[in-house]
Design an enzyme around this catalytic site. Structure first.
Site, short mmCIF file in Angstrom:
data_model
loop_
_atom_site.label_atom_id
_atom_site.label_comp_id
_atom_site.label_asym_id
_atom_site.label_seq_id
_atom_site.Cartn_x
_atom_site.Cartn_y
_atom_site.Cartn_z
N LYS A 12 38.83 -24.55 16.49
CA LYS A 12 38.06 -23.73 17.44
C LYS A 12 36.63 -23.58 16.94
O LYS A 12 36.33 -23.73 15.76
CB LYS A 12 38.71 -22.36 17.64
N PRO A 93 38.83 -29.28 7.95
CA PRO A 93 38.65 -28.80 6.57
C PRO A 93 38.91 -27.30 6.45
O PRO A 93 38.66 -26.54 7.38
CB PRO A 93 37.19 -29.15 6.25
N GLY A 95 38.16 -23.53 4.92
CA GLY A 95 36.94 -22.82 4.59
C GLY A 95 35.76 -23.24 5.42
O GLY A 95 34.61 -23.15 4.99
N GLY A 97 35.45 -22.27 8.92
CA GLY A 97 35.24 -21.44 10.10
C GLY A 97 35.76 -22.07 11.38
O GLY A 97 35.44 -21.61 12.47
N LEU A 98 36.58 -23.10 11.25
CA LEU A 98 37.12 -23.83 12.40
C LEU A 98 38.55 -23.41 12.73
O LEU A 98 39.15 -23.92 13.68
CB LEU A 98 37.07 -25.34 12.14
N GLY A 99 39.11 -22.50 11.93
CA GLY A 99 40.43 -21.96 12.24
C GLY A 99 41.59 -22.87 11.94
O GLY A 99 42.69 -22.66 12.49
N GLY A 100 41.43 -23.86 11.07
CA GLY A 100 42.48 -24.85 10.85
C GLY A 100 43.80 -24.26 10.37
O GLY A 100 44.86 -24.57 10.91
N GLY A 101 43.75 -23.40 9.35
CA GLY A 101 44.97 -22.81 8.82
C GLY A 101 45.69 -21.96 9.84
O GLY A 101 46.92 -22.01 9.96
N SER A 103 45.45 -22.26 13.11
CA SER A 103 45.96 -23.14 14.15
C SER A 103 47.24 -23.84 13.71
O SER A 103 48.19 -23.97 14.49
CB SER A 103 44.89 -24.17 14.53
N ASP A 135 43.19 -14.77 13.56
CA ASP A 135 42.90 -15.87 14.49
C ASP A 135 44.16 -16.51 15.09
O ASP A 135 44.07 -17.24 16.07
CB ASP A 135 42.08 -16.97 13.80
#
Length: 285
Positions: A12, A93, A95, A97-101, A103, A135
């Site tokens: 995101k 990646p 850390g 700010g893309l919300g990977g973990g 998501s 998130d």
């Protein structure tokens, strides 16, 4: 044995992020628009009746702190005899700010809800997601949203489908450090009378709002400033989340393509905003 393979977990972007207050428990109150993009991790789930939860893949943190494991253990309370092997193929990646973990954890919740035949509704899954992280509920909500509170108040919002260039400068930012910084900015809460959907119509040319965390994050990791400068020829870049990724928006994909050579180990993508999570229809209302 049940297998769900290559389940997408999209990233995101925070189109803007305003800090508008602070609760008595110390959590900051936010207003933001969360936009899903088509940069995805992919999750493999292999279920069995062993009762064991196994986490595969290349992770650099303690297994018990992994959000995917926490998600599976939380649902296992409703299916005590069920086990699962979880593998995440990472493209987003950490850390950044893309919300990977978050998501990834949401996709585990969505997948296991179906695999283990739990029948939890979207609202019920979102409530469980909030136990895991602020998130996570958004990714279960599964569509572009105006987000308030600490991430638990979500309202659907229509925005123009745009392309985004995203740069990750290969440095992780601590959200805790950013929120503790004396440089953290604050904004007035948006007026209820504001037509936010209208304000976002021209986001590519005139990005609405700002990211109140950006100055603090840049002071902690000046490399973020360099990433913003690298994107300055592609519109009006800003940071997403608490960093370290930055992005710029455009109505056309080709305006974001250039031959600029990034420093070693940096990553970049040209992605498209998506209206709904690819697994949106998997969740009963």
């Amino acid at each position: 044995m049940n297998k769900f393979l290559n389940l997408p977990a999209p990233a995101k972007l925070n189109l803007f992020l305003h800090v508008v207050g602070k609760r008595q428990d110390g959590y900051h109150l936010l207003q933001s628009v969360f936009q899903l993009i088509d940069l995805c991790d992919y999750v493999n789930l292999e279920g069995d009746d062993s009762g064991h939860i196994i986490r595969k893949g290349d992770i650099s943190w303690e297994i018990d702190k992994d959000l995917c494991v926490k998600a599976a253990k939380r649902l296992q309370q409703l299916a005590p005899n069920k086990g699962v092997s979880i593998e995440v193929n990472k493209n987003i990646p950490t850390g950044a700010g893309l919300g990977g973990g978050s998501s990834d954890a949401a996709t585990v919740l969505i997948g296991l809800n179906l695999m283990w035949k739990l029948g939890l509704t979207r609202k019920e899954l979102m409530e469980i997601g909030m136990e895991l992280g602020a998130d996570v509920p958004f990714f279960i909500f599964g569509q572009t949203a105006f987000v308030e509170g600490i991430g638990e108040i979500l309202s659907p919002i229509e925005v123009k489908e745009l392309f985004y260039k995203v740069i990750f400068p290969d440095i992780h930012t601590s959200t805790v450090e950013v929120f503790k910084s004396p440089l953290l900015k604050k904004s007035q809460a948006l007026s209820p009378s504001l037509n936010l959907q209208k304000e976002l119509l021209e986001f590519a040319q005139k990005p609405f709002g700002k990211n109140d965390l950006q100055q603090a994050a840049e002071s902690i990791n000046p490399t973020i400033t360099s990433a913003v400068q690298f994107l300055s020829n592609c519109g009006k870049p800003r940071m997403t989340g608490s960093g370290s990724a930055v992005f710029s928006a455009s109505e056309t994909e080709n305006t974001l393509e250039d031959d600029t050579k990034l420093p070693p180990h940096w990553k970049q993508w040209v992605v498209k905003g998506i209206k709904k999570h690819p697994l949106y229809e998997w969740i009963p209302e």
